[in-house]
Enzyme design. Structure first.
Site, PDB file in Angstrom:
ATOM      1  N   ALA A 254       0.857  -1.195   0.000  1.00 11.89           N
ATOM      2  CA  ALA A 254       0.000   0.000   0.000  1.00 11.89           C
ATOM      3  C   ALA A 254       0.887   1.237   0.000  1.00 11.89           C
ATOM      4  O   ALA A 254       2.078   1.165   0.307  1.00 11.89           O
ATOM      5  CB  ALA A 254      -0.893   0.019   1.234  1.00 11.89           C
TER       6      ALA A 254
ATOM      7  N   TYR B 278      -4.783   8.874   3.357  1.00 15.14           N
ATOM      8  CA  TYR B 278      -4.175   7.603   3.764  1.00 15.14           C
ATOM      9  C   TYR B 278      -5.128   6.852   4.700  1.00 15.14           C
ATOM     10  O   TYR B 278      -5.502   5.693   4.448  1.00 15.14           O
ATOM     11  CB  TYR B 278      -2.816   7.856   4.428  1.00 15.14           C
ATOM     12  CG  TYR B 278      -2.239   6.635   5.073  1.00 15.14           C
ATOM     13  CD1 TYR B 278      -2.069   5.472   4.350  1.00 15.14           C
ATOM     14  CD2 TYR B 278      -1.869   6.644   6.424  1.00 15.14           C
ATOM     15  CE1 TYR B 278      -1.541   4.334   4.953  1.00 15.14           C
ATOM     16  CE2 TYR B 278      -1.338   5.523   7.022  1.00 15.14           C
ATOM     17  CZ  TYR B 278      -1.180   4.368   6.285  1.00 15.14           C
ATOM     18  OH  TYR B 278      -0.666   3.245   6.886  1.00 15.14           O
TER      19      TYR B 278
ATOM     20  N   LYS C  86      -7.509   3.322   3.954  1.00 15.67           N
ATOM     21  CA  LYS C  86      -7.406   2.108   4.779  1.00 15.67           C
ATOM     22  C   LYS C  86      -8.778   1.758   5.363  1.00 15.67           C
ATOM     23  O   LYS C  86      -9.172   0.593   5.425  1.00 15.67           O
ATOM     24  CB  LYS C  86      -6.375   2.301   5.889  1.00 15.67           C
ATOM     25  CG  LYS C  86      -4.941   2.357   5.391  1.00 15.67           C
ATOM     26  CD  LYS C  86      -4.455   0.974   4.982  1.00 15.67           C
ATOM     27  CE  LYS C  86      -3.013   0.985   4.553  1.00 15.67           C
ATOM     28  NZ  LYS C  86      -2.500  -0.364   4.274  1.00 15.67           N
TER      29      LYS C  86
END
Ligand code: UDP
Length: 328
Positions: free
Chosen positions: A74, A140, A144
């Protein structure tokens, strides 16, 4: 078990690969090597490829009889994610869905996901437990959280069992000293402090001194990378033993400010660490400290490196022996 580790040549991935191999699991690493290092997974089966490649995923998952996936691959930089949300949604969400789809199609049973404390945003109370509202402050954290949401509904519809591990600040290195943190560019606090101690950068910039914290600098909960690795294995073993899907925080429950990290690093390294104050970094909450009782109670997780000093000692061993990182 046969386990596919995406991003296994990266920092946390490679430490987890080592822990899995020590436990006699068969590991296949899939890494596009945009950040990872082949030298971090010597003697491990390494396939260079991307989680966007559905055909490759299908071949690997079925051809290697993969029973579990650990998904580390990622994009993971808060500041960069604020500038480049498109890249983050594509890599973390779109490619993550491709991997989940391929896993479901191949009959993979267990999925362990690298999540982050960044899903919580600015905490309304600390320590942060898993029940804290998840309102990320940056792409970010948002990406997630989006994949966590997908895993939940994939679990309900397709029976995929997952564990999402919400890491606080991963730090340190395997005490063996041969694998560690090596990012290009490096943006994380502890490796930059190590580089400043080695004289590889002229000074460390401190991002913000006017946060509502005791010394004005941001407070974080640093957790040793091997303790993270152990948690992945506990999560996998629990699911294999019949446990359902779950979400766990992973931190030590102690917050340290940027200035405290610098002071501890001075004591460990015996070097001076020149600093310069700079503006706040976009997307940074003032304080992130974990409540990790759930994983302790349910999986028996116990950190082997609970203190900042011992974490920094292992980081120093790696950095002082590999001042140029893996390949230089
Ligand atoms: N930080 C800093 N100077 C640096 C790098 C980081 O002051 O050169 C601060 C950053 O603002 C944050 C903390 O150190 O409060 C930890 O940042 P890092 O990037 O290591 O991890 P993050 O919290 O973003 O996951």
């Amino acid at each position: 078990m046969n386990i596919l580790v995406t991003g296994g040549a990266g920092y946390i991935g490679s430490h987890t690969v080592r822990a899995l191999v020590n436990k006699k699991h068969r590991v296949v690493v899939l890494d596009n090597l945009s950040k990872g290092h082949p030298a971090a997974v010597k003697e491990i089966e390494l396939v260079r490829g991307d989680t966007s490649d559905r055909q490759l995923l299908k071949r690997l998952l079925t051809g290697c009889n993969i029973e579990a996936v650990m998904h580390f691959a990622a994009s993971s930089l808060v500041g960069e994610s604020v500038r480049l949300p498109s890249d983050y949604y594509r890599n973390n969400v779109v490619n993550g869905l491709t991997l989940l789809d391929a896993a479901v199609e191949a009959g993979v049973r267990y999925f362990v996901f690298s999540s982050t404390a960044a899903v919580y945003g600015e905490p309304i109370e600390v320590p942060i437990t898993e029940n804290h509202p998840a309102t990320p402050l940056n792409p970010y954290g948002a990406t997630k959280l989006a994949l966590e949401g997908a895993m939940r509904w994939y679990g309900e519809a397709y029976g995929l069992r997952y564990t999402s591990l919400r890491y606080f600040n991963a730090a340190g290195a395997d005490p063996a000293g041969d694998i560690g943190e090596d990012h290009e560019p490096e943006t994380h606090l502890i490796p930059l402090v190590m580089k400043a101690a080695l004289g590889l950068i002229p000074q460390l910039e401190i991002f913000g001194d006017d946060y509502p914290t005791p010394d004005g600098t941001c407070v974080r909960d640093y957790i040793h990378v091997n303790d993270l690795a152990d948690a992945h294995i506990l999560a996998l073993e629990a699911m294999a033993g019949g446990a359902g899907s779950n979400i766990y925080n992973l931190g030590n429950g102690n917050g340290y400010s940027v200035l405290e990290v610098i002071e501890t690093a001075k004591a460990v390294t015996g070097s001076s660490i020149p600093v310069k104050y700079a503006a706040r970094r976009a997307g940074d909450p003032a304080v992130l400290v974990a409540g990790s009782e759930r994983i302790k109670d349910e999986l028996g997780w116990r950190p082997a490196f609970p203190g900042l000093r011992e974490i920094i000692e292992t980081a120093w061993r790696w950095h002082s022996n590999h001042p140029g990182g893996y390949e230089k």
